[in-house]
Design an enzyme around this catalytic site. Structure first.
Site, PDB file in Angstrom:
ATOM      1  N   ASP A  34       0.824  -1.201   0.000  1.00  0.00           N
ATOM      2  CA  ASP A  34       0.000   0.000   0.000  1.00  0.00           C
ATOM      3  C   ASP A  34       0.870   1.267   0.000  1.00  0.00           C
ATOM      4  O   ASP A  34       1.863   1.344   0.721  1.00  0.00           O
ATOM      5  CB  ASP A  34      -0.863  -0.029   1.272  1.00  0.00           C
ATOM      6  CG  ASP A  34      -1.921   1.053   1.293  1.00  0.00           C
ATOM      7  OD1 ASP A  34      -2.717   1.113   0.348  1.00  0.00           O
ATOM      8  OD2 ASP A  34      -1.949   1.845   2.260  1.00  0.00           O
ATOM      9  N   GLU A  87      14.280 -15.210   0.019  1.00  0.00           N
ATOM     10  CA  GLU A  87      14.476 -16.433   0.821  1.00  0.00           C
ATOM     11  C   GLU A  87      13.259 -17.359   0.710  1.00  0.00           C
ATOM     12  O   GLU A  87      13.295 -18.487   1.175  1.00  0.00           O
ATOM     13  CB  GLU A  87      14.675 -16.071   2.294  1.00  0.00           C
ATOM     14  CG  GLU A  87      15.962 -15.328   2.595  1.00  0.00           C
ATOM     15  CD  GLU A  87      15.974 -14.866   4.055  1.00  0.00           C
ATOM     16  OE1 GLU A  87      15.306 -15.494   4.901  1.00  0.00           O
ATOM     17  OE2 GLU A  87      16.633 -13.845   4.315  1.00  0.00           O
TER      18      GLU A  87
END
Ligand code: NOJ
Ligand code: CA
Length: 551
Positions: free
Chosen positions: A212, A263
């Protein structure tokens, strides 16, 4: 050919490049416990519908603990679910169930501001001016002899000053509602906290984040005045030296996040950045930053062939420069639904019209016809597509909501000059009849209009020619034609036609003019309206499989 039921999970490497993501505005999607508010239980009960519609992923609007002053974009606790929506266990179950159906889940990350009810802001209020609890936000002394003037002339996106005063006389910054204090992204604790929040949701199985206000994180620490007043709720035109939009400093934050996402194979971030200049917007797409940015240029283009062609071409150029593909979107919870936008005279400000415009200007049938054509155009483009709940039913903006039911803070903050975004957030009709047309057992937090049931899932499912069946067919064909070929070749099919051929062998054309135009040779796959005699009528789109010798 795979049916939606048997489809394999796409490879994790770059599934998002051509994914179709369905935006769930949770409060308005489906109500599982009959309190009139959509919730996670409701969404879980409709997962099969979404799987069968043929989308790849869901983006769920904020579901966190929140006083809901801005529909949940005012987060009180980023690791808790708002009790009105359910529990964290419900969210975990939803993610697992969705994943089990081959649907990934994107969480809405709200890093620009918290709710005033967030523990940090409460601590900041209790602290003394200059205290480290205030350093997580932007607290400043005021101007004028007694500091009673705001620190500068910045305005809130929702209207009014971007500063509010606390009892001891200091002011805090809020680019949105006064209940949404902006975080200070130069603060190490803020940075560390959000790294942890990312891991929290990724560990629970989320596939990534819609971010956002991605263009708002960095603020000029000297807080200079704005040179000119800004318009509310619009794309920021010039951000080259802006004190709070699109500043260079935000990119370091994104790189930190991207390291974490890397990751978690297959996870993605999409930036919500209302930046007009494509060169600047493309900078968010670097390989060590966002995977995607929303492309609001296409959404804002009027129904004119030249403007639509331009908006597509510029998006490709910018994305390609960083090895990415554009995203496409026509509606979301912040804009007037496109079936209404296209039914108004093009060039008219639809948001202004909502307040007091002449209702006779709206041609709903034309709007829906164009919306159906536009979706075939959009889903025919290489890149990924974001769909907003209800557009597959052809829902229009509810433009006649009574003023006393409006919930969007924009209505009050704009001094009643903008009606706000509630008209695109009216709860979904699932059945023809019933207290809330199947949204829940009864009632809905925003009133649904009379006749809403005729748009319902029940009224359209399995019925040839309905908008729902058009979306289903389009998504099925799009999936079948998925080949990894991301190329597109523009075709000159007339001045009012947007047309191109995909490397996949599909020709996509839309007629935005008034006269029918000839359809090139090939096997028609799907059209947004009736087609006869090899001619494509006005405001209609078609997909055609081109014979190999014609490619
Ligand atoms: C963008 C969101 O989409 C909108 O609904 C919200 O009001 C603002 N950001 C502030 O968080
Ligand atoms: Ca509920």
């Amino acid at each position: 050919m795979t049916s939606p039921h048997e489809r394999p999970t796409p490879s994790t490497s770059s599934w998002w490049r051509d994914a179709v993501v369905y935006q769930v505005y949770l409060r308005s999607f489906a109500d599982g416990n009959a309190d009139g508010i959509g919730d996670i239980a409701g969404l879980r009960s409709r997962l099969e519908y979404l799987r069968d519609l043929g989308v790849d992923a869901l983006w769920v609007n904020p579901w966190y603990a929140s006083p809901l002053k801005d529909g949940g974009y005012d987060v009180a606790d980023y690791r808790k679910i708002n009790p009105e929506f359910g529990t964290l266990d419900d969210a975990v179950a939803l993610i697992a169930e969705a994943n089990g159906m081959g649907l990934r889940v994107l969480v809405d990350l709200v890093p620009n501001h918290t709710s005033a009810e967030h523990r940090w802001f409460q601590e900041a209020l209790a602290a003394l001016a200059g205290g480290e609890e205030r350093a997580r936000y932007h607290f400043r002394p005021g101007r004028g002899v007694d500091g009673s003037e705001p620190p500068n002339n910045w305005t809130s996106v929702f209207g009014g000053s971007a500063w509010s005063r606390v009892p001891d006389g200091e002011w805090y910054l809020h680019l949105f509602d006064r209940t949404q204090p902006d975080l200070n992204w130069d603060n190490a604790e803020v940075r560390a906290e959000f790294r942890d929040i990312l891991r929290f949701w990724l560990d629970l199985g989320a596939a990534g984040f819609r971010v956002d206000v991605a263009h708002g994180l960095a603020k000029d620490p000297t807080y200079p005045d704005l040179e000119r007043a800004e318009r509310m709720l619009t794309m920021v035109e010039d951000t080259t030296a802006h004190p709070f939009w699109d500043r260079a400093g935000l990119h370091a934050v994104v790189r930190e996040w991207r390291e974490i996402l890397d990751e978690y194979p297959g996870s993605v971030m999409v930036a919500e950045a209302w930046v007009a200049d494509w060169n600047r917007l493309a900078a968010y797409l670097k390989p060590d930053e966002y995977h995607q940015v929303f492309n609001f240029h296409f959404l804002q283009a009027p129904w004119e062939a030249t403007r639509i062609r331009e908006s597509i071409a510029v998006a490709f150029d910018a994305a390609h420069a960083h090895g990415a593909l554009p995203t496409w979107v026509l509606s979301n919870h912040d804009v007037v639904r496109h079936s209404t936008r296209y039914g108004l005279p093009q060039g008219l400000d639809a948001r202004a019209w909502l307040l007091d415009g002449d209702r006779a200007l709206l041609d709903s049938d034309l709007g829906l016809k164009r919306a159906r054509a536009a979706i075939l155009l959009m889903l025919g483009l290489p890149g990924s597509a974001y769909l907003y709940q209800g557009e597959e039913l052809g829902l229009p903006e509810v433009h006649d909501l009574r003023l006393d039911v409006l919930d969007d803070p924009v209505w009050e903050k704009s001094g009643h000059t903008l009606k706000g975004r509630d008209g695109s957030r009216v709860p979904i009709p699932w059945t023809r009849d019933g207290g809330s047309f199947g949204f829940g057992a009864d009632g809905s937090w925003l009133p649904q209009p009379v006749g809403w049931g005729s748009f319902s899932h029940q009224a359209q499912a399995g019925v040839e020619g309905t908008t729902l069946e058009l979306y289903r067919s389009a998504l099925r064909i799009r999936r079948e034609l998925r080949s990894g070929d991301e190329s597109l070749e523009w075709l000159d099919l007339g001045p009012d036609v947007v047309g191109f051929r995909r490397g996949t062998g599909t020709l996509v054309m839309v007629n935005l003019g008034e006269e029918p135009v000839e359809i090139p040779e090939g096997e028609p796959l799907l059209s947004s309206g009736d087609v006869a005699d090899g001619l494509l009528p006005a405001d209609t789109a078609i997909w055609v499989a081109v014979p190999p010798n014609r490619r």
